[in-house]
Design a protein around this motif. Sequence first.
Motif, mmCIF file in Angstrom:
data_model
loop_
_atom_site.group_PDB
_atom_site.id
_atom_site.type_symbol
_atom_site.label_atom_id
_atom_site.label_comp_id
_atom_site.label_asym_id
_atom_site.label_seq_id
_atom_site.Cartn_x
_atom_site.Cartn_y
_atom_site.Cartn_z
ATOM 1 N N ASP A 272 0.863 -1.181 0.000
ATOM 2 C CA ASP A 272 0.000 0.000 0.000
ATOM 3 C C ASP A 272 0.901 1.233 0.000
ATOM 4 O OD1 ASP A 272 -2.009 1.831 0.200
ATOM 5 O OD2 ASP A 272 -2.565 1.345 2.271
ATOM 6 N N THR A 273 1.477 1.523 -1.165
ATOM 7 C CA THR A 273 2.419 2.635 -1.266
ATOM 8 C C THR A 273 1.735 3.984 -1.061
ATOM 9 O OG1 THR A 273 2.128 2.616 -3.681
ATOM 10 C CG2 THR A 273 3.989 1.371 -2.770
ATOM 11 N N GLY A 274 0.421 4.029 -1.258
ATOM 12 C CA GLY A 274 -0.298 5.270 -1.053
ATOM 13 C C GLY A 274 -0.287 5.728 0.394
ATOM 14 N N VAL B 232 11.727 1.729 1.549
ATOM 15 C CA VAL B 232 11.137 0.399 1.398
ATOM 16 C C VAL B 232 11.514 -0.204 0.049
ATOM 17 C CG1 VAL B 232 8.964 -0.872 1.201
ATOM 18 C CG2 VAL B 232 9.245 0.856 2.991
ATOM 19 N N THR B 233 11.544 0.620 -0.990
ATOM 20 C CA THR B 233 11.941 0.131 -2.318
ATOM 21 C C THR B 233 13.378 -0.371 -2.303
ATOM 22 O OG1 THR B 233 10.416 1.664 -3.416
ATOM 23 C CG2 THR B 233 12.194 0.754 -4.744
ATOM 24 N N ALA B 234 14.273 0.388 -1.658
ATOM 25 C CA ALA B 234 15.671 -0.035 -1.573
ATOM 26 C C ALA B 234 15.801 -1.342 -0.785
ATOM 27 C CB ALA B 234 16.506 1.058 -0.906
ATOM 28 N N SER C 207 6.709 -5.183 5.081
ATOM 29 C CA SER C 207 5.569 -5.906 4.508
ATOM 30 C C SER C 207 4.499 -6.148 5.565
ATOM 31 C CB SER C 207 6.037 -7.239 3.918
ATOM 32 O OG SER C 207 6.931 -7.037 2.838
ATOM 33 N N ALA C 208 4.939 -6.430 6.791
ATOM 34 C CA ALA C 208 3.977 -6.622 7.878
ATOM 35 C C ALA C 208 3.162 -5.359 8.126
ATOM 36 C CB ALA C 208 4.703 -7.041 9.155
ATOM 37 N N ARG C 209 3.748 -4.221 7.815
ATOM 38 C CA ARG C 209 3.059 -2.946 8.027
ATOM 39 C C ARG C 209 2.235 -2.499 6.818
ATOM 40 N NH1 ARG C 209 0.571 0.876 7.696
ATOM 41 N NH2 ARG C 209 0.811 2.947 8.640
ATOM 42 N N TRP C 210 2.778 -2.634 5.605
ATOM 43 C CA TRP C 210 2.142 -2.006 4.466
ATOM 44 C C TRP C 210 1.652 -2.968 3.388
ATOM 45 C CZ3 TRP C 210 6.642 0.865 6.187
ATOM 46 C CH2 TRP C 210 6.311 2.096 6.750
ATOM 47 N N ARG C 211 1.867 -4.278 3.549
ATOM 48 C CA ARG C 211 1.411 -5.181 2.493
ATOM 49 C C ARG C 211 -0.115 -5.242 2.458
ATOM 50 N NH1 ARG C 211 4.017 -10.408 -0.123
ATOM 51 N NH2 ARG C 211 2.178 -11.373 -1.023
ATOM 52 N N ARG C 212 -0.662 -5.317 1.243
ATOM 53 C CA ARG C 212 -2.094 -5.482 1.090
ATOM 54 C C ARG C 212 -2.434 -6.959 1.345
ATOM 55 N NH1 ARG C 212 -1.096 -2.186 -3.662
ATOM 56 N NH2 ARG C 212 -1.957 -0.082 -3.367
#
Length: 280
Positions: free
Chosen positions: A191-193, A203-205, A274-279
Amino acid sequence: MTTSRLSGRLRAARPDSRRSAERQTLTAAGRAGFAARGVVYVLIGVLAVRIAFGSGSGGESADRQGALSQIAAQPFGKVMLWALVVGFGCMALWRGAGAVLGRGARRKAASRALDGGRALFYAAVCWATAVYAAGGGQGSSGNAQSQDWTASALKLPYGRFLVGAAGCVLIGVGVVLAVRAAMRRFLKQLDTGAMNHRTKQVVTALGVGGGVARGAVFAAAGIFVLVAAVRFDPHEAKGMDATLRSFTQTPAGPWLLVAVAVGLVLFGVFSFASARWRRL
């Protein structure tokens, strides 16, 4: 009439409420699973760095078993181990739900099968971690297990071809993981938004560096399995610890292992992201 309409609305709301509760449960399970994965990868990377610089003790191994040993040696280590058991169990549950429930009938069978395989893998990791946490010991090392499995497979009819195929699959998985990471495919699952620009860059790096390193380890392990098939020698197969140590035997020496180890730490931190922002 009003009472009848109200009853109808309540009956319609119950399935929606149940589905919402199930979704929230699976979402929480997935986040716990990614956090547990992050802990293990960070510790494996740290152990590999210590091995590269020769500061690790002779009994340390840069694999999941070594990570569990490090956790057990900490204050409240037993509690932390059981927390990992819960985390891996949650990951198995989340992956299993993805295989069984999917995301509607349109989801490809290959994706369901992949989630099913991941569910079985994390269920096995959960069980092995639980056995260790309960005081059952770690059993044989990852390297010994790889050699035992390879030896058993080589004894089967067409065993050399089966082992060779397994090695090719591992190499393929490693290449796919590295390429997908380099192409930043993982961003579609996040959820990059909800991130600001700086957070997205970090996060991308993490995803690129960590994913490429993880893919390199898978591919290297696959090469050793393939060599074991070609030479018909199960001792050529290697677990994660021996695979990582083999990077020190390249012309780059220990520095290649350092680079891969740092990458594994990055992947562990990416798992936390991922635990924070993964859909889910």
